[in-house]
Design a protein around this motif. Structure first.
Motif, PDB file in Angstrom:
ATOM      1  N   GLY A  94      -1.349   8.090  53.611  1.00 33.97           N
ATOM      2  CA  GLY A  94      -2.158   9.411  53.093  1.00 33.97           C
ATOM      3  C   GLY A  94      -1.466  10.291  52.341  1.00 33.97           C
ATOM      4  N   LYS A  95      -0.138  10.674  52.512  1.00 35.18           N
ATOM      5  CA  LYS A  95       0.946  11.449  51.587  1.00 35.18           C
ATOM      6  C   LYS A  95       0.631  11.408  50.547  1.00 35.18           C
ATOM      7  N   VAL A  96       0.888  12.511  49.561  1.00 39.01           N
ATOM      8  CA  VAL A  96       0.394  12.855  48.261  1.00 39.01           C
ATOM      9  C   VAL A  96       2.377  11.339  47.248  1.00 39.01           C
ATOM     10  N   LEU A  97       1.479  11.572  46.455  1.00 42.81           N
ATOM     11  CA  LEU A  97       2.441  10.794  45.717  1.00 42.81           C
ATOM     12  C   LEU A  97       2.792  11.747  44.309  1.00 42.81           C
ATOM     13  N   ASP A  98       4.941  10.783  44.090  1.00 36.16           N
ATOM     14  CA  ASP A  98       5.011  11.528  42.962  1.00 36.16           C
ATOM     15  C   ASP A  98       3.794  10.947  41.937  1.00 36.16           C
TER      16      ASP A  98
END
Length: 129
Positions: A40-44
């Motif tokens: 669920g974390k934002v990817l680069d």
């Protein structure tokens, strides 16, 4: 978010924003999109605005949506293994504009999840009929 379409290693999905309120709603510019990992974390992932292989961008214009009216944008991406930045996204967080509340849409399928760059067209009036 519509169904993901594929062509020659490119992917695209239509985004629709509908005014479900009772008052006019002004839209200008581009949606905000972030790729999310399985945690669920934002990817680069690079996000750019403009035209892509899958669609032309006419640039931003101000649109006043009456209740029930919609605008559309095209989100596209290419899985380019030469960049060394390929990531597996499990979902996209999409908001009408930067700083507004986003909704999360899962990415499903075998290859539609591999991303390294997203490209957005500006919101434009949806075709009627």
């Amino acid at each position: 978010m519509g169904e993901v379409q594929a062509a020659l290693g490119h992917r695209a999905v239509g985004l629709t924003l509908t005014n479900c309120g009772k008052d006019p709603y002004q839209v200008f510019g581009y949606p905000s999109v972030q790729a999310l990992g399985t945690d669920g974390k934002v990817l680069d992932v690079w996000v750019k605005r403009g035209s892509s292989y899958m669609g032309a961008d006419k640039g931003p214009t101000s649109v006043i949506l009456a209740p029930g009216e919609s605008v559309r944008s095209l989100l596209s991406w290419t899985s380019n293994p030469k960049t060394g930045r390929l990531q597996q996204a499990s979902a996209l967080a999409i908001a009408p504009a930067a700083g507004e509340k986003a909704r999360t849409f899962p990415l499903e399928g075998s290859d539609v999840r591999t991303v390294d760059e997203l490209t957005l067209t500006a919101w434009h009036a949806a075709a009627t009929g």
